[in-house]
Design an enzyme around this catalytic site. Structure first.
Site, PDB file in Angstrom:
ATOM      1  N   ASP A 239      46.820  31.340  38.850  1.00  0.00           N
ATOM      2  CA  ASP A 239      45.399  32.117  38.703  1.00  0.00           C
ATOM      3  C   ASP A 239      44.909  31.826  37.861  1.00  0.00           C
ATOM      4  O   ASP A 239      44.915  31.178  36.671  1.00  0.00           O
ATOM      5  CB  ASP A 239      46.483  33.289  38.371  1.00  0.00           C
ATOM      6  CG  ASP A 239      47.518  34.265  39.107  1.00  0.00           C
ATOM      7  OD1 ASP A 239      47.149  33.442  40.026  1.00  0.00           O
ATOM      8  OD2 ASP A 239      47.966  35.378  38.570  1.00  0.00           O
ATOM      9  N   ARG A 304      56.116  45.708  51.242  1.00  0.00           N
ATOM     10  CA  ARG A 304      55.700  45.225  50.052  1.00  0.00           C
ATOM     11  C   ARG A 304      54.715  45.226  49.397  1.00  0.00           C
ATOM     12  O   ARG A 304      53.311  44.428  50.221  1.00  0.00           O
ATOM     13  CB  ARG A 304      56.244  43.932  49.821  1.00  0.00           C
ATOM     14  CG  ARG A 304      56.390  43.157  48.450  1.00  0.00           C
ATOM     15  CD  ARG A 304      56.925  41.682  47.865  1.00  0.00           C
ATOM     16  NE  ARG A 304      56.941  41.676  46.755  1.00  0.00           N
ATOM     17  CZ  ARG A 304      55.983  40.873  46.231  1.00  0.00           C
ATOM     18  NH1 ARG A 304      54.188  40.269  46.829  1.00  0.00           N
ATOM     19  NH2 ARG A 304      55.918  40.614  45.113  1.00  0.00           N
TER      20      ARG A 304
HETATM   21  C1  LIG Z   1      38.644  35.916  39.361  1.00  0.00           C
HETATM   22  C2  LIG Z   1      39.308  35.743  41.046  1.00  0.00           C
HETATM   23  C3  LIG Z   1      40.852  35.550  40.287  1.00  0.00           C
HETATM   24  C4  LIG Z   1      41.264  34.820  42.110  1.00  0.00           C
HETATM   25  C5  LIG Z   1      39.889  34.604  42.274  1.00  0.00           C
HETATM   26  C6  LIG Z   1      39.083  36.004  41.885  1.00  0.00           C
HETATM   27  C7  LIG Z   1      39.103  37.264  42.631  1.00  0.00           C
HETATM   28  C8  LIG Z   1      40.533  37.697  43.189  1.00  0.00           C
HETATM   29  C9  LIG Z   1      41.291  36.520  42.863  1.00  0.00           C
HETATM   30  C10 LIG Z   1      42.173  36.095  43.962  1.00  0.00           C
HETATM   31  C11 LIG Z   1      43.599  37.473  43.642  1.00  0.00           C
HETATM   32  C12 LIG Z   1      44.757  36.693  44.783  1.00  0.00           C
HETATM   33  C13 LIG Z   1      45.020  35.203  44.416  1.00  0.00           C
HETATM   34  C14 LIG Z   1      43.441  34.511  44.242  1.00  0.00           C
HETATM   35  C15 LIG Z   1      44.491  33.172  44.179  1.00  0.00           C
HETATM   36  C16 LIG Z   1      42.970  35.104  45.641  1.00  0.00           C
HETATM   37  O1  LIG Z   1      42.300  33.778  46.425  1.00  0.00           O
HETATM   38  O2  LIG Z   1      42.040  35.644  45.057  1.00  0.00           O
HETATM   39  C17 LIG Z   1      43.367  34.536  43.119  1.00  0.00           C
HETATM   40  C18 LIG Z   1      42.118  34.087  42.775  1.00  0.00           C
HETATM   41  C19 LIG Z   1      42.480  32.683  41.495  1.00  0.00           C
HETATM   42  O3  LIG Z   1      43.578  33.349  40.319  1.00  0.00           O
HETATM   43  O4  LIG Z   1      41.636  31.812  41.668  1.00  0.00           O
HETATM   44  O1  LIG Z   2      52.188  39.830  45.871  1.00  0.00           O
HETATM   45  C1  LIG Z   2      52.455  38.792  44.749  1.00  0.00           C
HETATM   46  O2  LIG Z   2      53.302  39.366  43.987  1.00  0.00           O
HETATM   47  C2  LIG Z   2      51.374  38.486  44.023  1.00  0.00           C
HETATM   48  C3  LIG Z   2      50.396  38.219  43.887  1.00  0.00           C
HETATM   49  C4  LIG Z   2      49.399  37.232  43.589  1.00  0.00           C
HETATM   50  O3  LIG Z   2      50.045  35.878  42.815  1.00  0.00           O
HETATM   51  C5  LIG Z   2      47.696  37.416  43.069  1.00  0.00           C
HETATM   52  O4  LIG Z   2      47.745  38.512  43.355  1.00  0.00           O
HETATM   53  O5  LIG Z   2      47.334  36.638  42.225  1.00  0.00           O
HETATM   54 FE   LIG Z   3      48.863  35.194  41.396  1.00  0.00          FE
END
Ligand SMILES: C=C1C[C@]23C[C@H]1CC[C@H]2[C@@]12CCC[C@@](C)(C(=O)O1)[C@H]2[C@@H]3C(=O)O
Ligand SMILES: O=C(O)CCC(=O)C(=O)O
Ligand SMILES: [Fe+2]
Length: 373
Positions: A239, A304
């Site tokens: 993340d 889920r």
């Molecule tokens: C502040 C954030 C963190 C983001 C990008 C932006 C908004 C959405 C988040 C997520 C959420 C879902 C997994 C992830 C990997 C995705 O695809 O979108 C995350 C990403 C990251 O942690 O890089």
């Molecule tokens: O659904 C999950 O358990 C993981 C979700 C997640 O990794 C994310 O939202 O960054």
């Molecule tokens: Fe995540």
């Protein structure tokens, strides 16, 4: 703060087949577009020298993520141990009411059970951050994930109004209360984690901080899947946050990579929350606390739902290894980077982002040359 976080995406919009939004519930078979063939990891972009080798080779392990009672007098030591060895832990006695967790869960269920055409009215724009859509990281993979997401930074009102023109206020109230409560808990956890490194609040200066610490909410929905072994709910990633607090309903699916062991399933514990170290805390800790690689797998029978609270620093604050953790024998491993800038790097380079802000210039150029998108 929505404009700030989305700044990182403006220069790198996500153009992804929006027509690929499926009505998951009507499918009796896994479409080829969603089949990750032999193993989901075959499709992992294999260029990150830190994470991918381990991930590709990984099997599963029955080891379990530490569970920490925040009221325990040894919580500080336990948090330090968990962050160093896992980069993730579960917390109980965190002070968030179970009733609020359930309300957010049912708000999420209500949202995802809307007809697809209605959800698409609140679709995330290519250069935006809030709204309905596939995970941002989807564009790095040749196959689609078996999930839908809804991202909220700042007020949920604009998106909620598009979903429920006449009845959006309950959704907004629940989300706003969750944002307030999570922000408080995230601050408390951040100081606890930094405390476990011997860092007190007066040791940290957030130079030039204009805004406040902020967070966003990511609702993830993983419908039951006819062929779960060949599908992937959410591909492996770290993340781009300081830390993330995750609520998962009573269905398992979250897996974290334990270095040297393999993928460990994070078993849902009623009322507990999962806390994971993000890339920015990894940088602050000068690499002492790893941002954990994690993914979500799906199952055949149960829907889920997970709700992630993504916590980050004020958008304009340069994040770099804390001075107290740097010395002659511990040179700084990362250059300063703001949250906005880091999100931009992540949007372009995904799993190479952390390596790209690492201090060792020539190595980074080689990484960029092998870019895989
Ligand atoms: C502040 C954030 C963190 C983001 C990008 C932006 C908004 C959405 C988040 C997520 C959420 C879902 C997994 C992830 C990997 C995705 O695809 O979108 C995350 C990403 C990251 O942690 O890089
Ligand atoms: O659904 C999950 O358990 C993981 C979700 C997640 O990794 C994310 O939202 O960054
Ligand atoms: Fe995540």
């Amino acid at each position: 703060m929505p404009s700030r976080v989305s700044d990182g995406f403006r220069s790198h919009p996500l153009h992804f087949n929006q027509h690929k939004h499926l009505d998951f519930n009507s499918l009796k078979e896994l479409p080829e577009s969603h089949a990750w063939t032999t193993s989901p990891l075959d499709h992992y972009p294999c260029t990150d020298p830190i994470n991918t080798t381990a991930a590709a080779a990984a099997t599963t392990t029955t080891e379990s993520v530490p569970v920490i009672d925040l009221n325990d007098q040894n919580a500080l030591d336990q948090v330090g141990h968990a962050c160093r060895n896992w980069g993730v832990f579960q917390v109980s006695n965190h002070g968030i009411k179970t009733s609020l967790l359930h309300e957010v869960e049912s708000a999420g269920k209500r949202l995802f059970s809307l007809p697809i055409q209605q959800k698409l009215r609140a679709a995330r724009s290519p250069d935006g951050v809030s709204g309905y859509g596939v995970a941002r990281i989807s564009s790095f993979f040749p196959k689609h994930m078996w999930s839908e997401g809804f991202t909220i930074f700042g007020s949920p009102a604009e998106q909620a109004r598009r979903l429920w023109p006449h009845g959006y206020s309950n959704f907004c109230e629940v989300i706003e209360e969750y944002e307030r409560e999570m922000k408080q808990l995230a601050g408390r956890l951040m100081w606890l984690i930094l405390g476990s490194l011997g860092i007190a609040q007066e040791d940290v200066k957030w130079d030039g901080a204009k805004g406040d610490f902020t967070g966003g909410i990511q609702l993830n929905s993983y419908p039951a899947c006819p062929d779960p072994d060949r599908a992937m709910g959410l591909a492996a990633h770290t993340d781009s946050t300081l830390l993330t607090i995750l609520y998962q309903n009573n269905t398992s699916g979250l897996q974290v990579l334990r270095e040297g062991s393999g993928w460990a399933t994070v078993q849902p514990i009623p009322g507990a929350l999962v806390v994971n170290v993000g890339d920015l805390l990894h940088i602050l800790s000068n690499g002492l606390y790893p941002s954990v690689l994690h993914r979500a797998v799906v199952n055949r029978t149960q829907h889920r739902l997970s709700i992630a609270y993504l916590y980050g620093p004020p958008a304009n604050v340069p994040i770099s290894p804390l001075p107290k953790l740097v010395g002659p024998t511990h040179p700084p491993l990362y250059r300063p980077v703001t949250w906005t800038e880091y999100l931009d790097i992540k949007a372009k380079h995904f799993n190479k982002a952390l390596a790209l802000v690492r201090l060792r210039g020539h190595f980074n150029k080689a990484l960029l040359a092998g870019d895989d998108r």
